[in-house]
Write an enzyme that holds these catalytic residues in place. Sequence first.
Site, PDB file in Angstrom:
ATOM      1  N   LYS A 102       0.859  -1.186   0.000  1.00  0.00           N
ATOM      2  CA  LYS A 102       0.000   0.000   0.000  1.00  0.00           C
ATOM      3  C   LYS A 102       0.890   1.229   0.000  1.00  0.00           C
ATOM      4  CE  LYS A 102      -2.934   2.897   2.764  1.00  0.00           C
ATOM      5  NZ  LYS A 102      -3.414   3.204   4.115  1.00  0.00           N
ATOM      6  N   ALA A 189      -9.376   5.482   5.013  1.00  0.00           N
ATOM      7  CA  ALA A 189      -9.203   6.648   5.886  1.00  0.00           C
ATOM      8  C   ALA A 189     -10.513   7.390   6.102  1.00  0.00           C
ATOM      9  CB  ALA A 189      -8.156   7.616   5.351  1.00  0.00           C
TER      10      ALA A 189
END
Length: 259
Positions: A102, A189
């Site tokens: 990631k 997020a």
Amino acid sequence: MGLKDEKLVIAGREFSSRLIVGTGKYKDYAENAAAAEAAGAEIVTVAVRRVNLTDKDEPMLVDYIDPKKFTYLPNTAGCFTGEDAVRTLRLAREAGDWTLVKLEVLGDEKTLYPNMPETLRAAELLIKEGFEVMVYCSDDPILAKQLEDIGCCAIMPLAAPIGSGLGIQNPVNIRLIIEQANVPVLVDAGVGTASDAAIAMELGCDGVLMNTAIAEAKNPILMAEAMKNAVIAGRQAYLAGRMQKRLYADPSSPIGGLI
């Protein structure tokens, strides 16, 4: 009979769970491991610069979360330049032979928004080196498409600033990113509670990544289970196809032929 769903496929790898959890902010690795189990997660994202993966004299994450059972997703949390991000993931590959990664390149410490020019530059370098890049990005559909076009295997737009718990602030852009994508789109997020995760999945996201929402809950294990159920419910609702919204009432029972 339930509606059979296809598995989540990222870079040719199949996963039954659509919930990815982090490995930060927990009181210890034992709680982290229990939360990952309760979430039903198959992928755990690991901040290479912050989590002990190699020092055997200190508690190691791999002793609690088995890399043979969970797919480790090394990330570049805390990197503010493309060079730092690339260097970090090269170290991750050396440490654990991990190639599915990631990428996140942050713009500033206050908002932790992604620096998109640096993100694009780092993604290109990593892909050329054989990495399979899942990429944290802004909710800009144009930039998201550019990341897919250069070869990123999953697009991960933010719902809101990292760790904010504000939920999805721009559902329109998330939906636009999903509609144009030919690779998985996962909200990354800003999720704060189960309803946020369900909304992401109802929009058509392929999955959700979260850390703070579980780790900072009063009961992280219970919240992990709630998130698992929310992701499943949101996915089922998306596949089922919600009813059309109407301005006026529409009676459940026919009004013709009343006595």
